[in-house]
Design a protein around this motif. Structure first.
Motif, PDB file in Angstrom:
ATOM      1  N   ARG A   1      -8.804  -1.818 -22.077  1.00  0.00           N
ATOM      2  CA  ARG A   1      -8.650  -0.319 -21.569  1.00  0.00           C
ATOM      3  C   ARG A   1      -8.440   0.616 -22.385  1.00  0.00           C
ATOM      4  N   PHE A   2      -9.135   1.691 -22.422  1.00  0.00           N
ATOM      5  CA  PHE A   2      -9.371   2.894 -23.103  1.00  0.00           C
ATOM      6  C   PHE A   2      -8.604   4.001 -22.485  1.00  0.00           C
ATOM      7  N   ALA A   3      -8.304   4.964 -23.133  1.00  0.00           N
ATOM      8  CA  ALA A   3      -7.581   6.283 -22.488  1.00  0.00           C
ATOM      9  C   ALA A   3      -8.537   7.026 -21.951  1.00  0.00           C
ATOM     10  N   SER A   4      -9.849   7.029 -22.380  1.00  0.00           N
ATOM     11  CA  SER A   4     -10.885   7.878 -21.593  1.00  0.00           C
ATOM     12  C   SER A   4     -11.969   7.063 -21.230  1.00  0.00           C
ATOM     13  N   ALA A   5     -12.614   7.384 -20.009  1.00  0.00           N
ATOM     14  CA  ALA A   5     -13.756   6.831 -19.687  1.00  0.00           C
ATOM     15  C   ALA A   5     -15.202   6.904 -20.624  1.00  0.00           C
ATOM     16  N   ALA A   6     -15.105   7.980 -21.347  1.00  0.00           N
ATOM     17  CA  ALA A   6     -16.115   8.306 -22.370  1.00  0.00           C
ATOM     18  C   ALA A   6     -16.050   6.989 -23.311  1.00  0.00           C
ATOM     19  N   ASP A   7     -14.827   6.703 -23.889  1.00  0.00           N
ATOM     20  CA  ASP A   7     -14.884   5.497 -24.932  1.00  0.00           C
ATOM     21  C   ASP A   7     -15.267   4.432 -24.197  1.00  0.00           C
ATOM     22  N   ALA A   8     -14.895   3.899 -22.939  1.00  0.00           N
ATOM     23  CA  ALA A   8     -15.358   2.910 -22.249  1.00  0.00           C
ATOM     24  C   ALA A   8     -16.907   2.587 -22.285  1.00  0.00           C
ATOM     25  N   GLN A   9     -17.351   3.952 -21.644  1.00  0.00           N
ATOM     26  CA  GLN A   9     -18.779   3.848 -21.658  1.00  0.00           C
ATOM     27  C   GLN A   9     -19.657   3.817 -23.090  1.00  0.00           C
ATOM     28  N   GLY A  10     -19.109   4.431 -24.044  1.00  0.00           N
ATOM     29  CA  GLY A  10     -19.460   4.432 -25.407  1.00  0.00           C
ATOM     30  C   GLY A  10     -19.568   2.951 -25.962  1.00  0.00           C
ATOM     31  N   LEU A  11     -18.672   1.995 -25.427  1.00  0.00           N
ATOM     32  CA  LEU A  11     -18.493   0.852 -25.942  1.00  0.00           C
ATOM     33  C   LEU A  11     -19.703  -0.039 -25.229  1.00  0.00           C
ATOM     34  N   LEU A  12     -19.932   0.132 -23.709  1.00  0.00           N
ATOM     35  CA  LEU A  12     -20.665  -0.447 -23.001  1.00  0.00           C
ATOM     36  C   LEU A  12     -22.180  -0.411 -23.750  1.00  0.00           C
ATOM     37  N   GLU A  13     -22.440   1.102 -23.974  1.00  0.00           N
ATOM     38  CA  GLU A  13     -23.668   1.202 -24.323  1.00  0.00           C
ATOM     39  C   GLU A  13     -23.984   0.713 -25.774  1.00  0.00           C
ATOM     40  N   ALA A  14     -22.867   0.464 -26.636  1.00  0.00           N
ATOM     41  CA  ALA A  14     -23.257  -0.033 -27.825  1.00  0.00           C
ATOM     42  C   ALA A  14     -23.335  -1.701 -27.843  1.00  0.00           C
ATOM     43  N   LEU A  15     -22.700  -2.001 -27.018  1.00  0.00           N
ATOM     44  CA  LEU A  15     -22.792  -3.712 -26.516  1.00  0.00           C
ATOM     45  C   LEU A  15     -23.808  -4.156 -25.841  1.00  0.00           C
ATOM     46  N   GLU A  16     -24.329  -3.036 -25.082  1.00  0.00           N
ATOM     47  CA  GLU A  16     -25.780  -3.739 -24.423  1.00  0.00           C
ATOM     48  C   GLU A  16     -26.928  -3.716 -25.007  1.00  0.00           C
ATOM     49  N   PRO A  17     -27.874  -4.942 -24.563  1.00  0.00           N
ATOM     50  CA  PRO A  17     -28.971  -5.050 -25.181  1.00  0.00           C
ATOM     51  C   PRO A  17     -29.828  -3.851 -25.258  1.00  0.00           C
TER      52      PRO A  17
END
Length: 144
Positions: A118-134
């Protein structure tokens, strides 16, 4: 010696051992005080890697570092120590956004399976999703 006395002695000994471990710092949970601390800890194990973006979880127990070429560095606390990893999208067996601020993933690595972060901001969560997506890549063997 009677059985009740033996049980009492063993129980007291176990309780004393658990208390000694707790009061000497054995139950302490390590946290990352800042992004700089996460970068510093990651650099201890991977000195040649340069982090461009650092995303700390809300509980400050895990940091995700963008290190380029489709790789993400991870610094995760386990007890009073830190586990560090470098992962790529192909190391991720499952990836999901549980809500706007929470990302779950499972790694194919048997030594650490991943988790829910869990992140403090949705932007951090979205950034991690984008970094780990194929991602599509020009490098052989890295195309999705």
């Amino acid at each position: 010696m009677s059985l009740p006395i033996l049980v009492a002695i063993v129980t007291f000994g176990i309780a004393l051992s658990v208390a000694a471990v707790h009061f000497t710092g054995g139950s302490k949970i390590a946290t990352l005080s800042s992004a700089n601390r996460a970068v510093s800890r990651f650099a201890e194990d991977f000195p040649d890697e340069i982090a461009t973006v650092v995303r700390l979880t809300a509980d400050a127990r895990t940091a995700f570092l963008d290190i380029g070429r489709g790789r993400v560095g991870i610094v995760h606390s386990i007890g009073d120590c830190f586990l560090t990893r470098i992962v790529m999208f192909r190391d991720v067996a499952a990836l999901a956004a549980d809500d706007a601020n929470t990302v779950s993933f499972r790694l194919a690595d048997f030594t650490w399976k991943g988790g829910r972060f869990r992140f403090a901001s949705a932007a951090d969560a979205q950034g991690l999703l984008e970094a780990l997506e194929p991602q599509h890549s020009n490098f052989a063997g890295e195309a999705a």
